[in-house]
Design an enzyme around this catalytic site. Sequence first.
Site, PDB file in Angstrom:
ATOM      1  N   ASP A  13       0.860  -1.192   0.000  1.00 53.42           N
ATOM      2  CA  ASP A  13       0.000   0.000   0.000  1.00 53.42           C
ATOM      3  C   ASP A  13       0.888   1.230   0.000  1.00 53.42           C
ATOM      4  O   ASP A  13       1.564   1.506   0.996  1.00 53.42           O
ATOM      5  CB  ASP A  13      -0.919  -0.005   1.235  1.00 53.42           C
ATOM      6  CG  ASP A  13      -1.902  -1.165   1.213  1.00 53.42           C
ATOM      7  OD1 ASP A  13      -2.415  -1.486   0.117  1.00 53.42           O
ATOM      8  OD2 ASP A  13      -2.150  -1.751   2.269  1.00 53.42           O
ATOM      9  N   ASP A  62      -6.511  -6.112  -5.172  1.00 55.95           N
ATOM     10  CA  ASP A  62      -7.550  -5.876  -4.159  1.00 55.95           C
ATOM     11  C   ASP A  62      -8.257  -4.558  -4.449  1.00 55.95           C
ATOM     12  O   ASP A  62      -8.039  -3.555  -3.787  1.00 55.95           O
ATOM     13  CB  ASP A  62      -6.878  -5.849  -2.779  1.00 55.95           C
ATOM     14  CG  ASP A  62      -7.880  -5.679  -1.649  1.00 55.95           C
ATOM     15  OD1 ASP A  62      -9.065  -5.993  -1.850  1.00 55.95           O
ATOM     16  OD2 ASP A  62      -7.462  -5.231  -0.558  1.00 55.95           O
ATOM     17  N   LYS A 102     -11.642  -4.352  -4.656  1.00 54.44           N
ATOM     18  CA  LYS A 102     -12.971  -4.391  -4.001  1.00 54.44           C
ATOM     19  C   LYS A 102     -14.040  -3.804  -4.928  1.00 54.44           C
ATOM     20  O   LYS A 102     -14.700  -2.814  -4.619  1.00 54.44           O
ATOM     21  CB  LYS A 102     -12.936  -3.649  -2.667  1.00 54.44           C
ATOM     22  CG  LYS A 102     -11.935  -4.206  -1.676  1.00 54.44           C
ATOM     23  CD  LYS A 102     -12.025  -3.531  -0.333  1.00 54.44           C
ATOM     24  CE  LYS A 102     -11.014  -4.051   0.661  1.00 54.44           C
ATOM     25  NZ  LYS A 102      -9.620  -3.655   0.373  1.00 54.44           N
ATOM     26  N   HIS A 153     -17.269  -2.875  -6.917  1.00 50.75           N
ATOM     27  CA  HIS A 153     -18.674  -2.736  -6.509  1.00 50.75           C
ATOM     28  C   HIS A 153     -19.322  -1.778  -7.511  1.00 50.75           C
ATOM     29  O   HIS A 153     -19.237  -0.564  -7.376  1.00 50.75           O
ATOM     30  CB  HIS A 153     -18.727  -2.154  -5.085  1.00 50.75           C
ATOM     31  CG  HIS A 153     -20.109  -2.110  -4.513  1.00 50.75           C
ATOM     32  ND1 HIS A 153     -20.399  -1.449  -3.350  1.00 50.75           N
ATOM     33  CD2 HIS A 153     -21.272  -2.648  -4.937  1.00 50.75           C
ATOM     34  CE1 HIS A 153     -21.687  -1.580  -3.081  1.00 50.75           C
ATOM     35  NE2 HIS A 153     -22.234  -2.299  -4.026  1.00 50.75           N
ATOM     36  N   ASP A 154     -19.939  -2.347  -8.542  1.00 52.62           N
ATOM     37  CA  ASP A 154     -20.504  -1.518  -9.612  1.00 52.62           C
ATOM     38  C   ASP A 154     -21.601  -2.331 -10.286  1.00 52.62           C
ATOM     39  O   ASP A 154     -21.931  -3.434  -9.837  1.00 52.62           O
ATOM     40  CB  ASP A 154     -19.372  -1.136 -10.596  1.00 52.62           C
ATOM     41  CG  ASP A 154     -19.646   0.179 -11.318  1.00 52.62           C
ATOM     42  OD1 ASP A 154     -20.811   0.426 -11.706  1.00 52.62           O
ATOM     43  OD2 ASP A 154     -18.699   0.952 -11.516  1.00 52.62           O
ATOM     44  N   ILE A 155     -22.130  -1.833 -11.392  1.00 50.30           N
ATOM     45  CA  ILE A 155     -23.164  -2.607 -12.083  1.00 50.30           C
ATOM     46  C   ILE A 155     -22.521  -3.857 -12.696  1.00 50.30           C
ATOM     47  O   ILE A 155     -21.312  -3.868 -12.990  1.00 50.30           O
ATOM     48  CB  ILE A 155     -23.891  -1.779 -13.168  1.00 50.30           C
ATOM     49  CG1 ILE A 155     -22.912  -1.294 -14.235  1.00 50.30           C
ATOM     50  CG2 ILE A 155     -24.647  -0.616 -12.538  1.00 50.30           C
ATOM     51  CD1 ILE A 155     -23.609  -0.684 -15.457  1.00 50.30           C
ATOM     52  N   ARG A 161       1.332  -3.538   7.013  1.00 49.44           N
ATOM     53  CA  ARG A 161       2.222  -2.715   7.828  1.00 49.44           C
ATOM     54  C   ARG A 161       3.129  -3.473   8.798  1.00 49.44           C
ATOM     55  O   ARG A 161       4.277  -3.045   8.977  1.00 49.44           O
ATOM     56  CB  ARG A 161       1.397  -1.630   8.529  1.00 49.44           C
ATOM     57  CG  ARG A 161       0.914  -0.570   7.545  1.00 49.44           C
ATOM     58  CD  ARG A 161      -0.223   0.246   8.084  1.00 49.44           C
ATOM     59  NE  ARG A 161      -1.456  -0.528   8.146  1.00 49.44           N
ATOM     60  CZ  ARG A 161      -2.629  -0.051   8.516  1.00 49.44           C
ATOM     61  NH1 ARG A 161      -2.727   1.216   8.881  1.00 49.44           N
ATOM     62  NH2 ARG A 161      -3.707  -0.809   8.527  1.00 49.44           N
TER      63      ARG A 161
HETATM   64  O1  C5P Z   1      -1.359  -2.945   6.877  1.00 51.17           O
HETATM   65  P1  C5P Z   1      -2.433  -3.973   7.098  1.00 51.17           P
HETATM   66  O2  C5P Z   1      -1.886  -5.322   7.499  1.00 51.17           O
HETATM   67  O3  C5P Z   1      -3.526  -3.495   8.015  1.00 51.17           O
HETATM   68  O4  C5P Z   1      -3.062  -4.181   5.647  1.00 51.17           O
HETATM   69  C1  C5P Z   1      -4.230  -4.907   5.432  1.00 51.17           C
HETATM   70  C2  C5P Z   1      -4.569  -4.865   3.984  1.00 51.17           C
HETATM   71  O5  C5P Z   1      -5.726  -5.648   3.772  1.00 51.17           O
HETATM   72  C3  C5P Z   1      -4.867  -3.474   3.467  1.00 51.17           C
HETATM   73  O6  C5P Z   1      -4.267  -3.380   2.173  1.00 51.17           O
HETATM   74  C4  C5P Z   1      -6.367  -3.402   3.362  1.00 51.17           C
HETATM   75  O7  C5P Z   1      -6.790  -2.624   2.289  1.00 51.17           O
HETATM   76  C5  C5P Z   1      -6.742  -4.867   3.142  1.00 51.17           C
HETATM   77  N1  C5P Z   1      -8.061  -5.300   3.594  1.00 51.17           N
HETATM   78  C6  C5P Z   1      -8.503  -5.132   4.888  1.00 51.17           C
HETATM   79  N2  C5P Z   1      -9.757  -5.549   5.246  1.00 51.17           N
HETATM   80  C7  C5P Z   1     -10.557  -6.124   4.356  1.00 51.17           C
HETATM   81  C8  C5P Z   1     -10.124  -6.317   3.043  1.00 51.17           C
HETATM   82  C9  C5P Z   1      -8.850  -5.902   2.698  1.00 51.17           C
HETATM   83  O8  C5P Z   1      -7.748  -4.635   5.726  1.00 51.17           O
HETATM   84  N3  C5P Z   1     -11.742  -6.581   4.725  1.00 51.17           N
END
Ligand code: C5P
Length: 227
Positions: free
Chosen positions: A20, A70, A72, A74-76, A206
Amino acid sequence: MAVIGVVQPAPVERIIVALDSTSPEQLFPLVDALMNSGVQWFKVGLATWISGGPGFVDRLRAKGARVFLDLKLHDIPHQVRLATQSASNLGVELLTIHACGGAEMVAAARDGASAGMRVIAVTVLTSLDATVTDVICAGEKAVASGADGLVCSPREVKAVRQSLGGDVLLVTPGIRPSWSTRDDQKRIASPRDAIHWGSDLLVIGRPITQAQDPITAVQRILDELAA
Ligand code: C5P
């Protein structure tokens, strides 16, 4: 456990490092070092996708990395079908959609995806509070509409596994080793507990990418999984 490939994956093959960043090009030295440590999977989320685009995914793929896109979606349904087609063409192996997009959207996503790409439905974001029932309900509907797997928190993975069986691929973010900070995640668990409860793939951002020494962080996670 839903197996990715023919044999059961080694612990390092179950880690997906979340990349990220607003400057993803700067992540390549980290990607190289992590791949040298055996990490195979990388997650490209919204920030990295907006900054790095398909070119970033291409470079990851050229290095031999497995890519989890990733976005996510969400659309038509029509838009989502085209988007999953495009992601398949990029060689992406996992792509997220939102379960709450509805049955027709989930089916369109699966319809647009190649056989080599798994469509994974996000049940409830791990940064939100949710009950296990909320997550199971969203997950059951998504799988019934064609989703190959689900994203849920490690706290729900056991109940989701019991409810949906062994074939559904369960991907869990919200992973926090005991030595890392919680950040904005609410429904968290350790890597060891997540695997024990039935998670197939662990999304970890992270705790690895912001660690002083990311390679040592991966090693500590693997040691914890092996213990
Ligand atoms: O840094 P961290 O370990 O919190 O990163 C988690 C990753 O998982 C992020 O990129 C976040 O967008 C993704 N994610 C999430 N929860 C979800 C789906 C994806 O934290 N339900």
